[in-house]
Write a protein that holds these residues in place. Structure first.
Motif, mmCIF file in Angstrom:
data_model
loop_
_atom_site.group_PDB
_atom_site.id
_atom_site.type_symbol
_atom_site.label_atom_id
_atom_site.label_comp_id
_atom_site.label_asym_id
_atom_site.label_seq_id
_atom_site.Cartn_x
_atom_site.Cartn_y
_atom_site.Cartn_z
ATOM 1 N N LEU A 183 7.696 -4.515 3.795
ATOM 2 C CA LEU A 183 7.388 -3.819 5.039
ATOM 3 C C LEU A 183 6.623 -4.729 5.984
ATOM 4 C CD1 LEU A 183 7.498 -1.278 6.714
ATOM 5 C CD2 LEU A 183 5.443 -0.453 5.542
ATOM 6 N N ALA A 184 5.708 -5.527 5.447
ATOM 7 C CA ALA A 184 4.972 -6.475 6.286
ATOM 8 C C ALA A 184 5.928 -7.454 6.965
ATOM 9 C CB ALA A 184 3.946 -7.235 5.443
ATOM 10 N N ALA A 185 6.867 -7.991 6.193
ATOM 11 C CA ALA A 185 7.832 -8.935 6.764
ATOM 12 C C ALA A 185 8.694 -8.271 7.828
ATOM 13 C CB ALA A 185 8.713 -9.501 5.649
ATOM 14 N N ARG A 187 -5.978 -10.706 17.794
ATOM 15 C CA ARG A 187 -6.335 -9.547 18.630
ATOM 16 C C ARG A 187 -5.731 -8.240 18.115
ATOM 17 N NH1 ARG A 187 -4.744 -10.690 24.519
ATOM 18 N NH2 ARG A 187 -3.151 -12.090 23.681
ATOM 19 N N ALA A 188 -4.719 -8.339 17.266
ATOM 20 C CA ALA A 188 -4.103 -7.129 16.699
ATOM 21 C C ALA A 188 -3.850 -7.366 15.218
ATOM 22 C CB ALA A 188 -2.806 -6.786 17.414
ATOM 23 N N LEU A 189 -4.244 -6.388 14.405
ATOM 24 C CA LEU A 189 -4.048 -6.466 12.958
ATOM 25 C C LEU A 189 -3.245 -5.259 12.503
ATOM 26 C CD1 LEU A 189 -4.673 -7.591 10.104
ATOM 27 C CD2 LEU A 189 -6.798 -6.249 10.161
ATOM 28 N N VAL A 190 -2.155 -5.513 11.774
ATOM 29 C CA VAL A 190 -1.322 -4.444 11.219
ATOM 30 C C VAL A 190 -1.386 -4.546 9.701
ATOM 31 C CG1 VAL A 190 0.963 -3.386 11.124
ATOM 32 C CG2 VAL A 190 0.234 -4.585 13.205
ATOM 33 N N LEU A 191 -1.841 -3.491 9.036
ATOM 34 C CA LEU A 191 -1.893 -3.451 7.572
ATOM 35 C C LEU A 191 -0.732 -2.621 7.058
ATOM 36 C CD1 LEU A 191 -5.670 -2.868 6.696
ATOM 37 C CD2 LEU A 191 -4.375 -5.006 6.603
ATOM 38 N N THR A 192 -0.026 -3.137 6.039
ATOM 39 C CA THR A 192 1.083 -2.422 5.417
ATOM 40 C C THR A 192 0.900 -2.448 3.896
ATOM 41 O OG1 THR A 192 2.579 -4.301 5.046
ATOM 42 C CG2 THR A 192 2.574 -3.328 7.255
ATOM 43 N N PRO A 193 1.528 -1.504 3.178
ATOM 44 C CA PRO A 193 1.338 -1.463 1.723
ATOM 45 C C PRO A 193 2.133 -2.499 0.943
ATOM 46 C CG PRO A 193 2.725 0.356 2.428
ATOM 47 C CD PRO A 193 2.243 -0.320 3.669
ATOM 48 N N THR A 194 3.268 -2.962 1.459
ATOM 49 C CA THR A 194 4.124 -3.851 0.679
ATOM 50 C C THR A 194 4.531 -5.090 1.462
ATOM 51 O OG1 THR A 194 6.215 -2.816 1.374
ATOM 52 C CG2 THR A 194 5.093 -1.855 -0.545
ATOM 53 N N VAL A 246 -3.324 -16.805 15.790
ATOM 54 C CA VAL A 246 -2.206 -15.988 16.261
ATOM 55 C C VAL A 246 -2.779 -14.774 16.988
ATOM 56 C CG1 VAL A 246 -0.573 -16.658 14.446
ATOM 57 C CG2 VAL A 246 -2.120 -14.729 14.055
ATOM 58 N N ASP A 247 -1.973 -14.204 17.861
ATOM 59 C CA ASP A 247 -2.392 -12.992 18.558
ATOM 60 C C ASP A 247 -2.270 -11.763 17.661
ATOM 61 O OD1 ASP A 247 -2.780 -13.918 21.467
ATOM 62 O OD2 ASP A 247 -0.798 -14.712 20.972
ATOM 63 N N ILE A 248 -1.192 -11.725 16.851
ATOM 64 C CA ILE A 248 -0.905 -10.542 16.033
ATOM 65 C C ILE A 248 -0.746 -10.966 14.582
ATOM 66 C CG2 ILE A 248 0.709 -8.628 15.640
ATOM 67 C CD1 ILE A 248 1.503 -8.925 18.631
ATOM 68 N N LEU A 249 -1.501 -10.330 13.695
ATOM 69 C CA LEU A 249 -1.420 -10.617 12.263
ATOM 70 C C LEU A 249 -0.945 -9.359 11.533
ATOM 71 C CD1 LEU A 249 -1.969 -12.379 9.752
ATOM 72 C CD2 LEU A 249 -4.326 -11.505 9.774
ATOM 73 N N VAL A 250 0.109 -9.503 10.741
ATOM 74 C CA VAL A 250 0.605 -8.420 9.884
ATOM 75 C C VAL A 250 0.287 -8.829 8.450
ATOM 76 C CG1 VAL A 250 2.583 -6.999 9.254
ATOM 77 C CG2 VAL A 250 2.472 -8.034 11.542
ATOM 78 N N ALA A 251 -0.300 -7.925 7.672
ATOM 79 C CA ALA A 251 -0.786 -8.336 6.355
ATOM 80 C C ALA A 251 -0.796 -7.177 5.366
ATOM 81 C CB ALA A 251 -2.208 -8.894 6.473
ATOM 82 N N THR A 252 -0.709 -7.544 4.085
ATOM 83 C CA THR A 252 -1.032 -6.588 3.019
ATOM 84 C C THR A 252 -2.523 -6.734 2.716
ATOM 85 O OG1 THR A 252 -0.358 -8.234 1.372
ATOM 86 C CG2 THR A 252 1.283 -6.572 1.999
#
Length: 584
Positions: free
Chosen positions: A100-102, A90-97, A139-145
C-alpha cells in the motif's frame, strides 16, 4: 479505467474542485474526469485546511482523495530545510503495509508529475542505505510504514519537525496489525500544529480515541456502506470436499481459461502450498505474503500485472494495496472468518465500474463463515456444484487450525472446550511436523519459511484430522487467548513491518473472555437505520458477536446446530430468509 456517472458517482467533474491546473492535467492524463464520492467530498475539505475523519472502503478512490489536495497545498508554498540541509518533509503518509505504501507513493508521482515536488517511500524488507540517502537529500512527501520509519528515526536519519500534513491511511488495519504504539510514537515526532487526515474502513473505539487525540474539529465523511463494492461483482459458491480444494481451484482456472486470478488463503503456509500445487499443474503461480522478501513480493506483483503469472496467491494483509485495473477474477480459496474481510477481498475486482467475478470454495468447515458473509452483505450467493469435487459421504465439519490457534467455522454448535483443546494439540503437532519436514527446503523459495496454516485442503490427505472446537475461539495452550507469546518468541510489539498473516489480531479476544471491563457493554447493531451493514463496525465487533451467542449458540439461526453432522446445507437464515441446500 475512468469512472462513469452510471456507478453512483457525482455529476461534477474534477475541474469543479479548484485544483491547480498542473494537477488537473495529470488527472486528465490518467483518464479520469468524474470524481468518486469520497473525492468529491474530501478534496474541498482538505483544500480548506480542515482535519478529516473519512470512512471509505477499498476501490473508492480514497488515495486520490488525499493525494490531490496535498499536492495542491504543498505546491503553493516553499519547502524549508531539514537538519541535513536538504528539503524538509512537509507531508507524511503512514500505511499498514509495504504494497500500500508503494501504491500511494506511485500515485503521488503520477498525479504530481507536473509540479515541482519530490517524494519517496520507506518500508521494511529492503536495504536502508538507499532510503537514508533520499531522506538526507530531502523530500516534500514521505510515504512510510510505521516500523521502518521509527527504525530510521531512532538512528537519526529522519527529521519530521517540518511536517505540515499527516495522513493515516487504512488506520483500522494499522491498529488491527498491532501498530498502535508505533503510530503514537510517530505522532509524538511531528509538530502539534498540522493538518491531519485519517482514513479508515471501520471505526473501533481505538480508532475513535486516536482520532480524538489527533484531529481538531474534523469534518467527518462516510461515503459507502461496507457492502456496496460487491454489487457489480458476480459471486458464486462452489461446495467442495476438504481434501479437494486445490484440485478444484486448478480445474476452475483451466476449464474457464482464466489468464489472471487473485487467490486468497488464510495463512502464509497455505499461500505457499497452493502456489506450488498450481505451478506443478501447469498454472504459473506465485505466493505473496509477509515472509517473502520485498524483492520477491515486488517481483510477484509485477509478474501478475504483466500477465507472466496467471495466479497470484496471497494472504489478506499482504494483499492490502494491490490495485490492478480490470482484474477479472478473485477466488476465496479459504473463507475469511470476518465478514468485512470478504468485502475487502472481492473488492479487488469490479473496480472503477468494471465487472468482476468472485468465487468461493466452501468446505463444511467454513459453511458458518459463508453464512455470516451472506447475512452481512444481505444477499444470497448462487451455489454451483461441480461434479466430482463435493464433500465425501460422511464428511463432517472440523475446526480450522491457524498456526497456534484453532477456530470453529462449521454451520452448527461448536463442540466442547476439551475437544477444542485436543484439536489445538493435533494442529500444533502437525505444524511442527511440517516445519521439521520443510527445514532446509522451505516452500515458496527465499523468505518462505513454513508456517502453521489453515487446513482446508492444505494438508496432506493422509494427515491426522484434528477434532472439533468452538467457533472463533483460540486454544493454543496456556497462553491461548491472552496475547502472550510462547517462550522464545519475540513479543508482537517488536515485530515491526511483518504481516501477521497466521495470527488473529493480537488485540482480538473473539469470545471476550479477557475483556472483563467490556464484557457487559451493549452490542453494536450489525446494521444501521437503513438496514445496510454498519460500516462503523469492526472485525472485532463481528467476532465479539459470535462469542456472545450471535449465532444462536454457535449455529446460524434457528436449527443451525443441525448442520454439524456433515449433511451440509445452510440452515435457517433468520427471519424472512428460507433455508436452502448447500453442500449436497
Amino acid at each position: 479505467m475512468p469512472p462513469s456517472a452510471q456507478d453512483g458517482r457525482l455529476s461534477m467533474n474534477f475541474d469543479d474542485l479548484n485544483l491547480a491546473p498542473a494537477i488537473l492535467k495529470a488527472v486528465h492524463e490518467q483518464g479520469y474526469e468524474i470524481p468518486t464520492p469520497i473525492q468529491a467530498q474530501a478534496i474541498p475539505a482538505v483544500l480548506a485546511g480542515q482535519d478529516l475523519l473519512a470512512g471509505a472502503q477499498t476501490g473508492t478512490g480514497k488515495t486520490a482523495a488525499f493525494v490531490l489536495p496535498m499536492l495542491d497545498i504543498l505546491g503553493r508554498s516553499e519547502a524549508g530545510k531539514n537538519k541535513f540541509g536538504g528539503t524538509a518533509i512537509r507531508a507524511l503518509v503512514l500505511t499498514p503495509t509495504r504494497e500500500l505504501a508503494a501504491q500511494v507513493e506511485e500515485s503521488v508521482r503520477d498525479y504530481g508529475k507536473h509540479v515541482s515536488l519530490t517524494s519517496t517511500v520507506v518500508f521494511g524488507g529492503v536495504g536502508m542505505n538507499p532510503q537514508i540517502s533520499k531522506l538526507k537529500r530531502g523530500v516534500d512527501i514521505l510515504v512510510a510504514t510505521p516500523g521502518r520509519l521509527l527504525d530510521l528515526q531512532q538512528q537519526g536519519f529522519v527529521d519530521l519537525s517540518g511536517v505540515q500534513m499527516l495522513v493515516l491511511d487504512e488506520a483500522d488495519r494499522m491498529l488491527d496489525m498491532g501498530f498502535i504504539h508505533d503510530v503514537k510514537k510517530v505522532l509524538a515526532l511531528v509538530p502539534r500544529d498540522k493538518q491531519s487526515l485519517l482514513f479508515s474502513a471501520t471505526f473501533s473505539n481505538e480508532i475513535r480515541e486516536l482520532a480524538a487525540t489527533l484531529l481538531k474539529n474534523p469534518q467527518s465523511i462516510q461515503v459507502t456502506p461496507a457492502n456496496t463494492t460487491v454489487q457489480r461483482i458476480t459471486q458464486t459458491i462452489h461446495p467442495v470436499g476438504r481434501g479437494k480444494k486445490k484440485a478444484l481451484l486448478a480445474h476452475i482456472i483451466q476449464e474457464n481459461n482464466w489468464s489472471q486470478v487473485l487467490v486468497f488463503t488464510r495463512t502464509k503456509f497455505g499461500a505457499n502450498n497452493v502456489a506450488e500445487f498450481l505451478s506443478k499443474n501447469g498454472i504459473q503461480a506465485m505466493a505473496m505474503h509477509g515472509n517473502k522478501s520485498q524483492a520477491a513480493r515486488t517481483q510477484a506483483l509485477a509478474g501478475f500485472k504483466s500477465g507472466d503469472i496467471r495466479a497470484l496467491v496471497a494472504t489478506d494483509i499482504a494483499a492490502r494495496g494491490i490495485d490492478i485495473e480490470d482484474l477479472p477474477h478473485v477466488v476465496n480459496y479459504e473463507i475469511p472468518n470476518v465478514s468485512e474481510d470478504y468485502v475487502h477481498r472481492i473488492g479487488r475486482t469490479g473496480r472503477a465500474g468494471s465487472d468482476g467475478q468472485a468465487v468461493s470454495l466452501v468446505c463444511l468447515d467454513e459453511e458458518g463463515f459463508m453464512m455470516d458473509i451472506e447475512r452481512f452483505t444481505k444477499q444470497q450467493i448462487a451455489v454451483q456444484h461441480i461434479e466430482g469435487f463435493g464433500p465425501e459421504p460422511g464428511e463432517k465439519a472440523e475446526p480450522i487450525a491457524m498456526g497456534r490457534q484453532t477456530i470453529w467455522g462449521g454451520a452448527g454448535k461448536p463442540p466442547s472446550r476439551d475437544v477444542m483443546q485436543a484439536a489445538a494439540k493435533a494442529a500444533r503437532g502437525e505444524m511442527m511436523q511440517r516445519m521439521r519436514d520443510g527445514k532446509g527446503a522451505a516452500p515458496g523459495g527465499r523468505g518462505g519459511k513454513p508456517q502453521g496454516g489453515g487446513r482446508s485442503g492444505d494438508r496432506q490427505e493422509s494427515a491426522p484430522k484434528p477434532a472439533h472446537g468452538p467457533h472463533g475461539q483460540r486454544h493454543g495452550g496456556v497462553n491461548a487467548g491472552r496475547g502472550n507469546p510462547p517462550q522464545g518468541q519475540r513479543p508482537p510489539a517488536q515485530r515491526r513491518d511483518n504481516d501477521r498473516d497466521d495470527e488473529m489480531p493480537r488485540n482480538v479476544d473473539p469470545l471476550r473472555t479477557n475483556l472483563h471491563n467490556t464484557r457487559h457493554e451493549p452490542r453494536r447493531p450489525a446494521t444501521d437505520a437503513s438496514g445496510q451493514p454498519d460500516p462503523m463496525r469492526t472485525s472485532i465487533d463481528s467476532m465479539a458477536d459470535r462469542g456472545r451467542g450471535g449465532r444462536n449458540g454457535g449455529g446460524r439461526g434457528p436449527g443451525g446446530g443441525q448442520n454439524r453432522s456433515g449433511g451440509g446445507g445452510f440452515g435457517s437464515r433468520g427471519s424472512g430468509n428460507p433455508s436452502r441446500s448447500f453442500s449436497r
